[in-house]
Design a protein around this motif. Structure first.
Motif, PDB file in Angstrom:
ATOM      1  N   LEU A  59       0.803  -1.232   0.000  1.00  0.00           N
ATOM      2  CA  LEU A  59       0.000   0.000   0.000  1.00  0.00           C
ATOM      3  C   LEU A  59       0.835   1.280   0.000  1.00  0.00           C
ATOM      4  O   LEU A  59       0.503   2.246   0.686  1.00  0.00           O
ATOM      5  N   ARG A  60       1.883   1.309  -0.778  1.00  0.00           N
ATOM      6  CA  ARG A  60       2.789   2.457  -0.790  1.00  0.00           C
ATOM      7  C   ARG A  60       2.122   3.759  -1.206  1.00  0.00           C
ATOM      8  O   ARG A  60       2.567   4.832  -0.843  1.00  0.00           O
ATOM      9  N   GLU A  61       1.046   3.659  -1.960  1.00  0.00           N
ATOM     10  CA  GLU A  61       0.361   4.862  -2.443  1.00  0.00           C
ATOM     11  C   GLU A  61      -0.595   5.449  -1.397  1.00  0.00           C
ATOM     12  O   GLU A  61      -1.081   6.562  -1.558  1.00  0.00           O
ATOM     13  N   LYS A  66      -3.901   8.056   6.720  1.00  0.00           N
ATOM     14  CA  LYS A  66      -5.179   7.525   6.223  1.00  0.00           C
ATOM     15  C   LYS A  66      -5.298   6.043   6.561  1.00  0.00           C
ATOM     16  O   LYS A  66      -6.355   5.585   7.016  1.00  0.00           O
ATOM     17  N   LEU A  67      -4.233   5.295   6.356  1.00  0.00           N
ATOM     18  CA  LEU A  67      -4.237   3.874   6.680  1.00  0.00           C
ATOM     19  C   LEU A  67      -4.387   3.671   8.187  1.00  0.00           C
ATOM     20  O   LEU A  67      -5.165   2.816   8.626  1.00  0.00           O
ATOM     21  N   ALA A  68      -3.688   4.465   8.963  1.00  0.00           N
ATOM     22  CA  ALA A  68      -3.778   4.357  10.423  1.00  0.00           C
ATOM     23  C   ALA A  68      -5.212   4.601  10.896  1.00  0.00           C
ATOM     24  O   ALA A  68      -5.734   3.853  11.726  1.00  0.00           O
ATOM     25  N   GLN A 134       5.663   9.459   1.266  1.00  0.00           N
ATOM     26  CA  GLN A 134       6.837   8.802   0.694  1.00  0.00           C
ATOM     27  C   GLN A 134       6.588   7.292   0.623  1.00  0.00           C
ATOM     28  O   GLN A 134       5.953   6.710   1.503  1.00  0.00           O
ATOM     29  N   HIS A 135       7.091   6.675  -0.421  1.00  0.00           N
ATOM     30  CA  HIS A 135       6.951   5.228  -0.568  1.00  0.00           C
ATOM     31  C   HIS A 135       7.729   4.492   0.510  1.00  0.00           C
ATOM     32  O   HIS A 135       7.355   3.404   0.921  1.00  0.00           O
TER      33      HIS A 135
END
Length: 165
Positions: A59-61, A66-68, A134-135
């Motif tokens: 999920l680098r993008e 947002k993921l948290a 950042q990726h």
């Protein structure tokens, strides 16, 4: 002085009618243990997604914050259920667990895994807005993620080993 007190408390829990009921039931211990395993799956699974994102593996993008925000409700739900079910399992076998080396290792690892996010959120995560897109996360975030994955793996292994000591 603390050691005899802890041992006494563990024996009281073990000897209690509630602890005995869980331990001697045909179904209670197995059901609680199953709930515990499933809740750990939810807890560690949701944490692992965030850790793997910070390592740049998935999920680098997706921005880290947002993921948290997406996984934290699952993480906290898994945590709450794990604590309750884990305490019930401990209650049923407290006297045995007191001397069990695998249980002691699990408790130490649980304390360490609790410190990891405290350190992470009070340090590198305060500047997440600078690196969340950042990726590849900064080395301190990657280190925290790797430590998290290793500690949770150790907790799972130690938890499983409790049955064999």
């Amino acid at each position: 002085m603390i050691v005899p007190l802890l041992q006494h408390l563990c024996q009281l829990l073990y000897d209690s009618s509630f602890g005995t009921a869980i331990r001697e039931s045909d179904y209670a211990f197995s059901i609680i243990e199953s709930v515990h395993v499933l809740s750990i799956t939810l807890l560690v699974g949701s944490i692992s997604v965030l850790d793997l994102r910070m390592l740049g593996a998935v999920l680098r993008e997706v921005p880290v914050t947002k993921l948290a925000r997406s996984v934290f409700p699952l993480t906290w739900s898994g945590f709450a259920i794990s604590v309750v079910s884990g305490f019930l399992l401990f209650w049923a076998e407290a006297a045995k667990n007191y001397t069990n080396p695998a249980f002691r290792i699990k408790v130490i690892l649980l304390l360490l895994v609790g410190l990891n996010p405290l350190i992470f959120h009070s340090s590198i995560y305060r500047r997440v807005s600078e690196w969340e897109f950042q990726h590849r996360s900064p080395w301190r975030a990657r280190t925290a993620a790797l430590v998290s994955l290793l500690l949770w793996s150790g907790i799972i292994i130690a938890g499983r080993a409790i049955a064999y000591f």
